[in-house]
Design an enzyme around this catalytic site. Structure first.
Site, PDB file in Angstrom:
ATOM      1  N   GLU A  43       0.858  -1.187   0.000  1.00 16.71           N
ATOM      2  CA  GLU A  43       0.000   0.000   0.000  1.00 16.71           C
ATOM      3  C   GLU A  43       0.891   1.233   0.000  1.00 16.71           C
ATOM      4  OE1 GLU A  43      -2.879   0.227   3.277  1.00 16.71           O
ATOM      5  OE2 GLU A  43      -2.608   2.400   3.273  1.00 16.71           O
ATOM      6  N   ARG A  47       1.154  10.273   0.564  1.00 14.99           N
ATOM      7  CA  ARG A  47       1.614  11.323   1.486  1.00 14.99           C
ATOM      8  C   ARG A  47       2.827  12.037   0.931  1.00 14.99           C
ATOM      9  NH1 ARG A  47       1.829   7.503   6.859  1.00 14.99           N
ATOM     10  NH2 ARG A  47      -0.218   6.593   6.567  1.00 14.99           N
ATOM     11  N   LYS A 131     -11.001  -0.617   6.937  1.00 11.77           N
ATOM     12  CA  LYS A 131      -9.822  -0.381   7.771  1.00 11.77           C
ATOM     13  C   LYS A 131     -10.315   0.079   9.143  1.00 11.77           C
ATOM     14  CE  LYS A 131      -5.870   2.838   7.753  1.00 11.77           C
ATOM     15  NZ  LYS A 131      -4.592   3.030   7.038  1.00 11.77           N
TER      16      LYS A 131
END
Ligand code: 3PG
Length: 209
Positions: A43, A47, A131
């Protein structure tokens, strides 16, 4: 590698490595190191500026790994991540527009939840995998373990503050399919290209399955 089906994201691996990269090359290096250790999913968090390029490069150059995008926080980012070649999307939280933008991509995705109300929103939208973030700060194993009585259909990938030593406690829970974390890909190992260290950390994580 083919795209995971909408119901299989939590079954790909006991651990989804959550990765922050500074360049596409670093992304390819870390992806290869993870595969060498037996972890076949990655993943890439959106960012850093390099994240989308890294997703493109991994999708093109590392066929043995399923590459997805994490920290998807806006509808625009969901679209960009899909266009870059992501096979799945992960968000740390959810809004109605983010949820529908992720669904519109046609990719499997894990919306982020931390409360029962958020879990109910995801279930109401027709999804059962999500999640749980930030896992440790939101109540951890005790919190997740208390959810099946009220939301028996919800299944989770807890992430946030989980490490190798604590992952098994989460993986024992019936409503947890896998865990996520950055511990497999330390920033200093990526910065120096210490791929052997990443491979060793990946092998330890793969053995949790
Ligand atoms: C995430 O985006 O899921 C978190 O940054 C992972 O948390 P960790 O760094 O504590 O593993």
């Amino acid at each position: 590698m083919s795209e995971p089906s909408a119901t299989s994201l939590l079954s790909l691996s006991p651990v989804i490595p959550v990765v922050v990269v500074d360049s596409a090359e670093q992304g390819v290096g870390v992806a290869r190191a993870l595969v060498a250790g037996g972890i076949k999913v990655i993943e890439l968090t959106l960012r850093t500026e390099a994240a989308l390029d890294a997703i493109r490069a991994i999708a093109a150059e590392v066929p043995d790994i399923v590459v997805g995008a994490g920290t998807v926080t806006t509808p625009a980012r969901a679209k960009q991540a899909a266009e870059a070649g992501s096979s799945f999307l992960v968000s740390p939280g959810l809004t109605p527009s983010l949820l529908s933008a992720m669904a519109d991509t046609g990719l499997p995705f894990l919306p982020g939840t931390a409360t029962v109300s958020e879990v109910l929103s995801v279930l109401e939208a027709g999804y059962t995998e999500m999640k749980f973030f930030p896992a440790e700060a939101s109540g951890g194993v005790g919190y997740l373990g208390s959810l099946p009585t009220v939301v028996p259909d919800a299944r989770f990938c807890p992430t946030g503050g989980i490490r190798l030593a604590t992952a098994p406690d989460y993986l024992k829970l019936a409503n947890v399919g896998c865990v996520g974390g950055t511990w497999l890909t330390p920033a200093d190992a990526l910065a120096t290209g210490d791929w052997d260290r990443v491979t060793a950390l990946a092998a330890e994580a793969a053995a949790l399955g």
